[in-house]
Design an enzyme around this catalytic site. Sequence first.
Site, PDB file in Angstrom:
ATOM      1  N   HIS A 155       0.839  -1.208   0.000  1.00 60.21           N
ATOM      2  CA  HIS A 155       0.000   0.000   0.000  1.00 60.21           C
ATOM      3  C   HIS A 155       0.871   1.254   0.000  1.00 60.21           C
ATOM      4  CE1 HIS A 155      -3.512   2.479   1.455  1.00 60.21           C
ATOM      5  NE2 HIS A 155      -2.519   3.196   1.948  1.00 60.21           N
ATOM      6  N   GLU A 156       1.876   1.278   0.880  1.00 62.35           N
ATOM      7  CA  GLU A 156       2.741   2.456   0.965  1.00 62.35           C
ATOM      8  C   GLU A 156       3.679   2.548  -0.232  1.00 62.35           C
ATOM      9  OE1 GLU A 156       2.027   4.657   3.029  1.00 62.35           O
ATOM     10  OE2 GLU A 156       0.719   3.464   4.313  1.00 62.35           O
ATOM     11  N   HIS A 159       2.088   4.444  -2.992  1.00 64.93           N
ATOM     12  CA  HIS A 159       2.228   5.886  -2.776  1.00 64.93           C
ATOM     13  C   HIS A 159       3.594   6.358  -3.247  1.00 64.93           C
ATOM     14  CE1 HIS A 159      -1.367   6.791  -0.541  1.00 64.93           C
ATOM     15  NE2 HIS A 159      -1.092   5.983   0.464  1.00 64.93           N
ATOM     16  N   ASP A 166      -4.683   7.616  -1.321  1.00 70.25           N
ATOM     17  CA  ASP A 166      -5.603   6.753  -0.587  1.00 70.25           C
ATOM     18  C   ASP A 166      -7.015   6.840  -1.135  1.00 70.25           C
ATOM     19  OD1 ASP A 166      -3.795   5.674   1.341  1.00 70.25           O
ATOM     20  OD2 ASP A 166      -3.805   7.602   2.376  1.00 70.25           O
TER      21      ASP A 166
END
Length: 909
Positions: A155-156, A159, A166
Site C-alpha cells: 500500500h505504501e 504511494h 488513498d
Amino acid sequence: MGLFRSVVFLLVLQLLQGSDTSLVQLNNNGYEGVIIAIDPAVPEDGRIIEQIKDMVTTASTYLFEATEKRFFFKNVSILIPENWKENSEYKRPKRESYEHADVLVAPPTLPGRDEPYTKQFTACGEKGEYIHLTPNFVLGKNESEYGPSGRLFVHEWAHLRWGVFDEYNEDEPYYSAKSKKIEATRCSTGITGINRVHTCQGDSCITRECKINSKTKLYEKDCQFFPEKDQTEKASIMFMQAINSVVEFCKENNHNREAPSLQNKMCNSRSTWDVISNSEDFKNTASMVAPPPPPVFSLLKISQRIVCLVLDKSGSMGGSNRLSRMNQAAKHFLLQIIENGSWVGMVHFDSTAYKKSSLIQIISSNERNKLLESLPTAASGATSICAGIKSAFQVIREIYPQIDGSEIVLLTDGEDNSAGSCVDEVKQSGAIIHFIALGPSADQAVIEMSTITGGSHLFATDEAANNGLIDAFSALVSGNADLSQQSLQLESKGLTLNNNLWMNGTVIIDSTVGKDTFFLVTWNGQPPSISLWDPNGTRMESFTVDTSFKMAYLNIPGTAKVGVWTYSLQAKQNSEILTITVNSRAANPSVPPITVNAKMNKDTNSFPSPMIVYAEILQGFVPILGANVTAFIESNSGKTEVLQLLDNGAGADSFKNDGVYSRYFTAYSENGRYSLKVRARGGTNAATRSLRHPLNRAAYIPGWVVDGKIEGNPSRPEIDADTQTPLESFSRTASGGAFVVSNVSNLPLPDLYPPSQITDLEATRDGDDISLTWTAPGDDFDVGKAQQYIIRISGSLLDLRDNFDDALQVNTTDLLPKEANSEETFAFTPGHISEGNATHIFIAIQSVDKSNLASKVSNIAQVALFIPEADSSPEENSAGSGANVSPFVLLVSGSVAIVSIISSATIFS
C-alpha cells in the site's frame, strides 16, 4: 517539548536534498537498490531486522500478484545505526545512506501514534519522498489496526513509487451517493460493512447507529465504517489492504468515482490502476511467466564519515576573487560544518594534483586548524578534474583500502574536456562525489559524477553578495550523523555597500538551537567594524579577524541566549561587499531542532516547462505551519528571482497545512545553472506545530464485523484535525542545490503560461442556492490575476470531467477574479439539469488569462439533490434515519424527470 521522543531521526535535514533522492532502479521487473534505514533512536533489537526481511519478502509476492505479475523486490539494503553493536554480517555502505532512504524505521511522529504513512507532496503520478514505519509496527504490534505488514508495505509502496493516493478520506469519510444513501468513502463499493458509533470505556463498549448531522446531511463526527471480516471483493489495496480478499488495485470496472477520496481528488477521478499502468515502470516491463525469486538483503552499518576536499587552484581561480571566496567557504566548512569524529583530507589540483593533507580525524580544534594550513594560497595552471579525483582516491586508500561510502567534495570553476574519462572509475569506486560549481564555466560533465554516485550538485555565482559559496559548503552536512551534531544555518545574507556603508540586521536564536553558535563575517576590501549584541543588549567581543582570508568569526561559548541577536557592520570603503552567516547546533539532543529543507522538483529542465520550488519546515517529523518562507533563485549570471512560498493547498501546493511550502517558477532569464536558497521566519503566535495525523497514511481499522457484531480494535489517540501548538520565533536558511535549464530563448516571447489549475474547489448547498469557495489562480500559474472564470455544472460527474465544454455554463458576468492566492467565493441558483436520473449537481471551474490561455479544469465539487437515507440493519433501526425530501428537492427531481431543456444559472448575491 515533551511531545517529542528523546532523539529524532537523523535524516530530517536531508529529506529534501535533490529532486529524487531514491537510488531505486527497476531491472527485469525487480526493484533494486531499495534502502530501509533504522533510526539511531531505535533501541537495538535484532528482531527488527528479521521482521523487515519477513515484511519485504511477503510484500514482494503480494506486489507481484497485485500488479499482474509485473513487479517484485529484488534486493534491499537495511541500514544499521552506528550506535548498534558490530556484527560480522554488517558491511560498510557504498552510496547507501540515510538521505537516500526509501523507508525509515523511526519513532512515531508523536508518542503513541504508530500509523504508517508515506511522505508525499507532489502531483498525481509523481514519486513520494519516503515511507515512515515505527518500530512497534515493524514488530507486529499493530497488525489488528493496519493488517499484515507485507500487505501494508505494498500500500505504501504504491504511494511512494507511483504517486497514487488513498481511497478513503478521514476528512470526508462519508458522501451522498447516487443510490440516495450515505456511503462510506471507499473503493470499491463492493467492500461491505456497517456504519456505527462504537465507544469503549475500559472493557465496556457501547454500539449505536449513526445519526445524521443536520448541517452536512451526512453522519455525525464519531461515526465509523466497520468492514466485514470475511469479504469476497478483491479491490482495493489503496483502501483496506488488510481485508483478506483484497489482492488488487481498483480498476476502471470497479473504481468508485463518486467517493471524495484523495485518489479521486488528486488524480482527476482516475483509478489507481490507471495511474500505475501509465507509469514508466509499467511501460518498461511485461508480465512474467515464472514467479520471482525472494529478495536478497544486505545489512549495512553506518560508520565514521570520510571526506576529502578536492579544490581547484587553476589560473582561472585567480579572477573574480574566487580563490579567496573558496578559502573563506572551505575554512567555514572546516571550522563549523564538518562534524567531530569525521576524517578529512585535502587535495589541490590544476593541470596535476597535489596531496596537501592525509586523512585527519577531527577530534578538537587542533585538527581543524591543521587542515586550515593546507588551503591554497595562489592560483595558476590548467584544469585536470580527473587528476584531482584520482589523488583523492589515493588519500582515502591510505587508511581505508575500500573507499566505499567516502565523500569527495569537488570544487571547480573551469571546463575540462577530459573530465569524462574518469566517470567509469568514479562509478565503480563506491565513493560519493559532491560537486560545487563556481562561476558560469564550471564543467558540466561532473554533474554526471554527482548524479550517478548520489552526491549533491551545488552552484555559486561570482556575485559574492549572494553568499552562494558559503551556502554550498554549509549544505554539506553529514547525511548519516545524528541531527544534534549537524550544523544548522540560521542566517545567510550579503550586501554591496555604496552610499550607505552600514549593514544592520537581527538573527533569532530559538530554544531548539544555540549550541556551538558561530557568527561569520566576510568582506572584499577592508575589515569592517563589527558590533554584535545578545538579547540582553550585551555586546559580544573577541571576534577572530583573519585578514589573509578576509573573514572574522566568533564562536559563542556554551549555549547562546534565546532571543533576538542584533548586528551592525560598518564598511570602511565604498563598493564593499559584506556577508554574514550564522550557524548553530541543537541545544539539547533530546529536543529536535526546527529544520528547513529545500528542493526543486527537477534537477534539469527545458524551457518553457515550469518548475516547482518546495520547502519543508519541520520539528522532528511534526510540520510547522504559518511561517514566512521566501525562495531566492539565482541564475548563472547572478540575477536573483524572489518567490514567496505558500502552504495553502492551491497552485503548486498539493496539500494545505502540511508544512510543505510551494510555488511555481517560470522566470527563466538564461540557459545554464540556477541555485536555490530558502529563508524561513516564524514569529511568535504566528507559526505553529501541527499535531494532526499525517496525510497519506494507511487506513486505521477501528474494528471488524464478525457474525454481525463489532469486534473493536484499540482506540488510537484522539487528535483534533485542527490541533496546533504555538511556536516561538525562529529563523532558518537552507540551500536547495543547483538545477540546469536549457532552450531559453533570447527573443521576446508571447504569453506561454495559463493560470494554474484550481484544486480546492468546494461546494455547499443552502436552500435553493449553491455556494462555492476556492483559491484564486494567477495569470501565469500562481502569479498575477486571471481574466475570467468559466463555471459549468452537470448532473453527471463523468460528463463534466470528460466533456467540460459541453456542460451547462453558469452566468459569471459579475465575477471578477482576485489576485492569485486570494480566497474566492461565489453563489448561484442552479437551473434545471438535463440528465433524467440526476441525483447530484457536479461543479467545475476553468480560469482564463488575458491571452485567452485556459487552465486545466478544476477538481469537481458536488452537492446532493436529496437528503440521504441513513444506514440501517434489520435488527437495528434509528428514529430519524429515514429520508425527508425538501420542497427544493421535489421541485428539482420533478424538473429533472420532465424537463430536459438546459436553462442558464443565475448569480445569487
